[in-house]
Design a protein around this motif. Structure first.
Motif, short mmCIF file in Angstrom:
data_model
loop_
_atom_site.label_atom_id
_atom_site.label_comp_id
_atom_site.label_asym_id
_atom_site.label_seq_id
_atom_site.Cartn_x
_atom_site.Cartn_y
_atom_site.Cartn_z
N THR A 65 0.90 -1.29 -0.05
CA THR A 65 0.08 0.09 0.03
C THR A 65 0.73 1.35 0.02
OG1 THR A 65 -1.77 -1.03 1.40
CG2 THR A 65 -2.05 1.08 1.02
N TYR A 66 1.82 1.26 0.78
CA TYR A 66 2.75 2.35 0.88
C TYR A 66 3.62 2.50 -0.31
CZ TYR A 66 1.78 2.30 5.79
OH TYR A 66 1.12 2.43 6.85
N ASN B 227 1.18 9.15 9.28
CA ASN B 227 0.66 8.48 10.44
C ASN B 227 1.36 7.03 10.69
OD1 ASN B 227 -1.62 10.00 10.84
ND2 ASN B 227 -2.98 9.26 9.44
N SER B 228 1.64 6.58 9.91
CA SER B 228 2.66 5.07 10.01
C SER B 228 4.05 5.57 10.76
CB SER B 228 2.61 4.39 8.68
OG SER B 228 3.55 3.37 8.87
N PRO C 103 -1.26 8.61 5.17
CA PRO C 103 -1.38 7.47 5.83
C PRO C 103 0.40 7.06 6.06
CG PRO C 103 -2.81 7.37 3.99
CD PRO C 103 -2.17 8.85 3.89
N SER D 97 -0.06 11.78 1.34
CA SER D 97 0.99 11.22 2.36
C SER D 97 0.25 10.97 3.63
CB SER D 97 2.18 12.29 2.02
OG SER D 97 1.71 13.56 2.56
N ILE E 253 1.34 4.16 -2.76
CA ILE E 253 1.05 5.64 -2.42
C ILE E 253 2.18 6.45 -3.06
CG2 ILE E 253 1.00 7.21 -0.52
CD1 ILE E 253 -0.64 5.28 0.81
#
Length: 127
Positions: free
Chosen positions: A66-67, A117-118, A114, A112, A70
């Motif tokens: 997912t990252y 947050n990670s 998410p 950006s 993104i």
């Protein structure tokens, strides 16, 4: 050598657009757009190599897919907005160019969240 070819195509296209502008101003826009589209399509022809590399790297260092997706979206937004902004500037529409850049930056910030947050969660776990 590929970069030299691309640079020469870009310079040649710009010169052609200037020459066409002297005779038919409205057609110079189409020449400029054709050169830009050619260069963008050339850029995207090698994207599969970069995607494969990023996926392999993500598997090795255990990053979520997912990252990586993104990050590719962020890069795509940056390139698309930069190209569109430059075209608008070449055509003399600086205010439109500025708006495209601003919307691109806000879109990048939004996408950006998410990742940020990670990162914050990881820092909290370390402390």
């Amino acid at each position: 050598m590929v970069v030299l070819k691309i640079a020469l195509i870009g310079i040649g296209g710009a010169i052609l657009a200037v020459v066409v502008r002297q005779f038919q101003k409205e057609y110079s826009v189409f020449v400029l757009l054709a050169v830009c589209l050619f260069l963008v399509f050339y850029l995207t022809s090698n994207v599969s190599l970069i995607i494969d590399f990023a996926q392999n790297l993500g598997e090795k260092i255990h990053i979520s897919g997912t990252y990586i997706r993104i990050l590719f979206k962020l890069l795509a937004i940056a390139y698309i907005c930069q190209i569109a902004s430059n075209i608008c500037q070449d055509l003399g529409y600086q205010s439109v160019s500025f708006q495209i850049e601003l919307i691109g930056k806000l879109s990048i910030l939004t996408l950006s969240i998410p990742i940020i947050n990670s990162l914050l969660e990881t820092i909290e776990q370390l402390m």
